[in-house]
Scaffold this active site. Structure first.
Site, PDB file in Angstrom:
ATOM      1  N   GLY A   8       0.924  -1.125   0.215  1.00 53.81           N
ATOM      2  CA  GLY A   8      -0.371   0.181  -0.312  1.00 53.81           C
ATOM      3  C   GLY A   8       0.639   1.195  -0.432  1.00 53.81           C
ATOM      4  CE1 TYR A  11      -2.826  12.580   0.693  1.00 50.17           C
ATOM      5  CE2 TYR A  11      -3.668  10.473  -0.619  1.00 50.17           C
ATOM      6  CZ  TYR A  11      -3.550  12.085  -0.899  1.00 50.17           C
ATOM      7  OH  TYR A  11      -4.287  12.371  -1.798  1.00 50.17           O
ATOM      8  CB  THR A  88     -10.013   0.236   6.338  1.00 49.05           C
ATOM      9  OG1 THR A  88      -9.470   1.068   6.270  1.00 49.05           O
ATOM     10  CG2 THR A  88      -8.838  -0.822   6.227  1.00 49.05           C
ATOM     11  CD  GLU A 161      -4.024  12.825   4.149  1.00 52.53           C
ATOM     12  OE1 GLU A 161      -4.438  13.830   3.569  1.00 52.53           O
ATOM     13  OE2 GLU A 161      -4.621  11.663   4.375  1.00 52.53           O
ATOM     14  CB  ALA A 218      -9.639   5.558  21.559  1.00 53.49           C
ATOM     15  CB  ALA A 221     -13.323   8.468  18.782  1.00 54.35           C
ATOM     16  CB  CYS A 272      -9.195   8.682   9.701  1.00 55.91           C
ATOM     17  SG  CYS A 272      -7.630   8.482   8.757  1.00 55.91           S
ATOM     18  CE  LYS A 275     -11.118   4.656   6.837  1.00 59.09           C
ATOM     19  NZ  LYS A 275      -9.860   4.166   5.521  1.00 59.09           N
ATOM     20  NE  ARG A 447     -12.334  24.489   6.419  1.00 63.21           N
ATOM     21  CZ  ARG A 447     -11.913  23.366   6.818  1.00 63.21           C
ATOM     22  NH1 ARG A 447     -11.202  23.075   7.941  1.00 63.21           N
ATOM     23  NH2 ARG A 447     -12.247  22.401   5.939  1.00 63.21           N
TER      24      ARG A 447
HETATM   25  P1  NAI Z   1      -4.746   5.644   0.339  1.00 68.57           P
HETATM   26  O1  NAI Z   1      -5.812   5.232  -0.297  1.00 68.57           O
HETATM   27  O2  NAI Z   1      -4.400   6.663   0.277  1.00 68.57           O
HETATM   28  O3  NAI Z   1      -3.465   4.041   0.130  1.00 68.57           O
HETATM   29  C1  NAI Z   1      -3.753   2.645  -0.061  1.00 68.57           C
HETATM   30  C2  NAI Z   1      -2.718   1.880  -0.792  1.00 68.57           C
HETATM   31  O4  NAI Z   1      -3.365   0.480  -0.939  1.00 68.57           O
HETATM   32  C3  NAI Z   1      -3.725   2.076  -2.115  1.00 68.57           C
HETATM   33  O5  NAI Z   1      -2.705   2.637  -3.342  1.00 68.57           O
HETATM   34  C4  NAI Z   1      -3.787   1.038  -3.167  1.00 68.57           C
HETATM   35  O6  NAI Z   1      -4.065   1.196  -4.260  1.00 68.57           O
HETATM   36  C5  NAI Z   1      -3.422  -0.255  -2.576  1.00 68.57           C
HETATM   37  N1  NAI Z   1      -3.617  -1.479  -1.985  1.00 68.57           N
HETATM   38  C6  NAI Z   1      -5.130  -1.592  -1.863  1.00 68.57           C
HETATM   39  N2  NAI Z   1      -5.558  -2.918  -1.262  1.00 68.57           N
HETATM   40  C7  NAI Z   1      -3.652  -3.449  -2.111  1.00 68.57           C
HETATM   41  C8  NAI Z   1      -2.948  -5.067  -2.384  1.00 68.57           C
HETATM   42  N3  NAI Z   1      -4.035  -6.189  -1.948  1.00 68.57           N
HETATM   43  N4  NAI Z   1      -1.931  -5.616  -2.505  1.00 68.57           N
HETATM   44  C9  NAI Z   1      -1.056  -4.008  -2.847  1.00 68.57           C
HETATM   45  N5  NAI Z   1      -1.698  -2.224  -3.029  1.00 68.57           N
HETATM   46  C10 NAI Z   1      -3.403  -2.540  -2.121  1.00 68.57           C
HETATM   47  O7  NAI Z   1      -4.846   5.239   1.955  1.00 68.57           O
HETATM   48  P2  NAI Z   1      -4.083   5.950   2.979  1.00 68.57           P
HETATM   49  O8  NAI Z   1      -4.555   6.836   3.157  1.00 68.57           O
HETATM   50  O9  NAI Z   1      -2.865   5.919   2.937  1.00 68.57           O
HETATM   51  O10 NAI Z   1      -4.227   4.724   3.991  1.00 68.57           O
HETATM   52  C11 NAI Z   1      -3.899   3.989   4.386  1.00 68.57           C
HETATM   53  C12 NAI Z   1      -4.809   2.925   5.679  1.00 68.57           C
HETATM   54  O11 NAI Z   1      -3.924   3.610   6.875  1.00 68.57           O
HETATM   55  C13 NAI Z   1      -6.314   3.270   6.332  1.00 68.57           C
HETATM   56  O12 NAI Z   1      -7.331   2.222   6.997  1.00 68.57           O
HETATM   57  C14 NAI Z   1      -6.154   4.143   6.602  1.00 68.57           C
HETATM   58  O13 NAI Z   1      -7.181   4.932   7.253  1.00 68.57           O
HETATM   59  C15 NAI Z   1      -5.130   4.381   7.605  1.00 68.57           C
HETATM   60  N6  NAI Z   1      -4.818   5.748   7.902  1.00 68.57           N
HETATM   61  C16 NAI Z   1      -4.946   6.909   7.436  1.00 68.57           C
HETATM   62  C17 NAI Z   1      -4.058   7.696   7.861  1.00 68.57           C
HETATM   63  C18 NAI Z   1      -4.119   9.010   6.602  1.00 68.57           C
HETATM   64  O14 NAI Z   1      -3.705  10.370   7.818  1.00 68.57           O
HETATM   65  N7  NAI Z   1      -4.101   9.582   5.804  1.00 68.57           N
HETATM   66  C19 NAI Z   1      -3.316   8.311   9.081  1.00 68.57           C
HETATM   67  C20 NAI Z   1      -3.639   6.937  10.024  1.00 68.57           C
HETATM   68  C21 NAI Z   1      -4.012   5.954   9.052  1.00 68.57           C
END
Ligand code: NAI
Length: 480
Positions: A8, A11, A88, A161, A218, A221, A272, A275, A447
């Site tokens: 993955g 971000y 997710t 971010e 948590a 939230a 986040c 969700k 804002r």
């Molecule tokens: P994102 O959508 O930017 O990246 C997820 C990546 O996973 C995508 O590029 C997708 O193509 C890839 N992917 C999906 N299934 C795959 C597989 N089977 N094999 C290989 N690659 C695959 O999502 P983001 O923002 O990076 O979030 C990822 C997780 O981290 C989520 O659960 C999110 O809730 C959590 N998170 C996000 C934060 C944020 O600020 N964006 C902060 C903390 C946690």
């Protein structure tokens, strides 16, 4: 040499792995993804995400101990530690629709790891997942293990971010949850040693798996709750003549409360908060705790109320209709210093205005036209799937144009809305903007970007969330 692979390249996966590579030159880090376009962008001069400081970190390590690849299986099979940071999304169908996390991508990643692994591995949950996901992943891995030992750790990410790189360089804490067995403890130590390259050990918290998973839900939230709390006060301030900035300053001076996350706004966004709270609500309901579920649900309801209230203020102040009127939208990202638009309040505000037949002219320094069109055409929750699996060819929204500066957006407009707090909006020449707008000229500041008194002197009718109302707005209902 220790090898890390992260599944993955989004971000979270991209920036966290780039920082690990920078801080641990003795570790080989590969970031893999099923999206060819994303990996190509990580390997190019234009990275797929905008994040201050990220370019610099990637340039320092790419080609040395940091690589980006679509060869998922090769890098997973070679790795000692596999981070999983895939999407997710919230389920849109079936059991738990609209609340529960959809673990399709997680499960497929886990099955792939089990398939290709030839040596023992530590598998790290980096994605935010429902409590007890690790147990499910562990079952998938051990039932398909072919004698290989997998240790599952939960290591949720707390970066924000817009400040991801400084957050990763200097985290408030790193949280690692694992099994309380000798093998589990050893795996925790291995991951702790990675972070200990730059994070003081007293900031690395080690817990059991479930505590780590729940702590992430948590924390989000609690943060979202603070925003909804101050936003609920903003409605009361408008009704009473109090000023929400003064109230939050006074409240935040209390050491027990603190000043952060107390800025009233048009609402929280980002991938986040909503969700993760929906997920928390679902877990509470599944565990027979409806009172707890309802308590957290209210945080989302207030956020929705704030966006609706904002749209209704716009429409009611402009003679109860925006049909055919040009409205400039300044800012579309969910906050400044990111190009991320996931769950941005701008989507709901724009949809609300389009619903009343407004013509929108949108400007954001970091968000491209195709992204805005896509966001305004997509169904709720569809954004949280890998890009190439999102609904294809959204129909273009004809009443929306996306322009490249604030002056073009506001020319001949009846009203302007500020939906992201980009610094450059503070420096705009509002006299020039006023001269080029239709009269009466309205500003709706979601804002707290503008100097309300200064703009009123120029001649604008100004609505700024939670601030004493313009005479024009006083007798108009906030929620119609
Ligand atoms: P994102 O959508 O930017 O990246 C997820 C990546 O996973 C995508 O590029 C997708 O193509 C890839 N992917 C999906 N299934 C795959 C597989 N089977 N094999 C290989 N690659 C695959 O999502 P983001 O923002 O990076 O979030 C990822 C997780 O981290 C989520 O659960 C999110 O809730 C959590 N998170 C996000 C934060 C944020 O600020 N964006 C902060 C903390 C946690």
């Amino acid at each position: 040499m220790v090898k890390i692979c992260c599944v993955g390249a989004g971000y979270v996966g991209g920036p966290t792995m780039a920082v690990i590579a920078l801080k641990c030159p003795n570790i080989q880090v590969a970031v893999v993804d099923i999206s060819v376009a994303r990996i190509n962008a990580w390997n190019s001069d234009t990275l797929p995400i905008y994040e201050p400081g990220l370019d610099d970190v990637v340039k320092k390590c790419r080609g040395k101990n940091l690589s980006f690849s679509t060869d998922v299986e090769k890098h997973v099979s070679e790795a000692d530690i596999v981070f999983v940071s895939v999407n997710t999304p919230t389920k849109t169908q079936g059991l738990g629709a609209g609340k529960a996390a959809d673990l399709t991508y997680w499960e497929s990643a886990a099955r792939m790891i089990a398939d290709v692994a030839k040596s023992n591995k530590i598998v790290v949950e980096k994605s935010t997942v429902p409590v007890k996901t690790a147990e499910a992943i562990e079952k998938i891995l051990t039932h398909n293990s072919k004698g290989i030992n997998f240790q599952i750790l939960s290591n949720p990410e707390f970066l924000a971010e817009g400040t991801a790189i400084s957050d990763l360089f200097n985290p408030d804490r790193v949280l690692i949850g694992g099994r309380e067995t000798p093998e589990g403890k050893k795996a925790i130590e291995t991951l702790r040693d990675v972070y200990a390259h730059w994070v003081p050990v007293d900031r690395i918290i080690c817990t059991n798996l479930w505590s780590a998973e729940l702590s992430k839900l948590a924390a989000n939230a609690f943060l979202a709750q603070r925003i909804s709390s101050v936003n609920s006060m903003s409605a009361l301030c408008e009704a009473t003549g109090a000023d929400v900035s003064q109230v939050s300053h006074a409240v935040g001076k209390d050491m027990r409360i603190g000043p952060k996350f107390l800025n009233a706004s048009v609402g929280f966004g980002g991938s986040c908060f909503q969700k993760d709270i929906l997920n928390l609500v679902y877990i509470c309901e599944c565990n027979g705790l409806p009172e707890v579920a309802n308590y957290w649900k209210q945080v989302i309801k207030v956020n929705d109320y704030q966006k609706t209230r904002f749209v209704n203020r716009i429409v009611s102040s402009m003679f109860n209709t925006v049909s055919g009127k040009k409205i400039a939208i300044l800012g579309f990202a969910f906050k400044k210093d990111t190009g991320d638009t996931r769950e941005t309040p701008a989507i709901d505000v724009c949809k609300g205005l389009i619903g009343d037949k407004a013509k929108l002219s949108i400007y954001d320094p970091q968000v491209r036209q195709d992204q805005i069109q896509r966001d305004l055409s997509m169904e709720k929750f569809d954004w949280d799937h890998p890009v190439h699996l999102q609904p294809m060819s959204p129909t273009s929204i004809t009443d929306v144009s996306v322009v490249s500066d604030a002056y073009t957006a506001t020319k001949d407009a009846h009203g302007l809305c500020i939906l992201t707090e980009w610094d450059e909006f503070q420096k705009l020449d509002f006299q020039k903007i006023f001269d080029n707008m239709q009269k009466p000229a309205f500003v709706f500041d979601g804002r707290h970007v503008v100097d309300v008194e200064k703009l009123r002197k120029i001649g604008f009718i100004v609505y700024s969330i939670g601030k004493p109302l313009d005479d024009w707005l006083k007798d108009m209902p906030a929620v119609v």
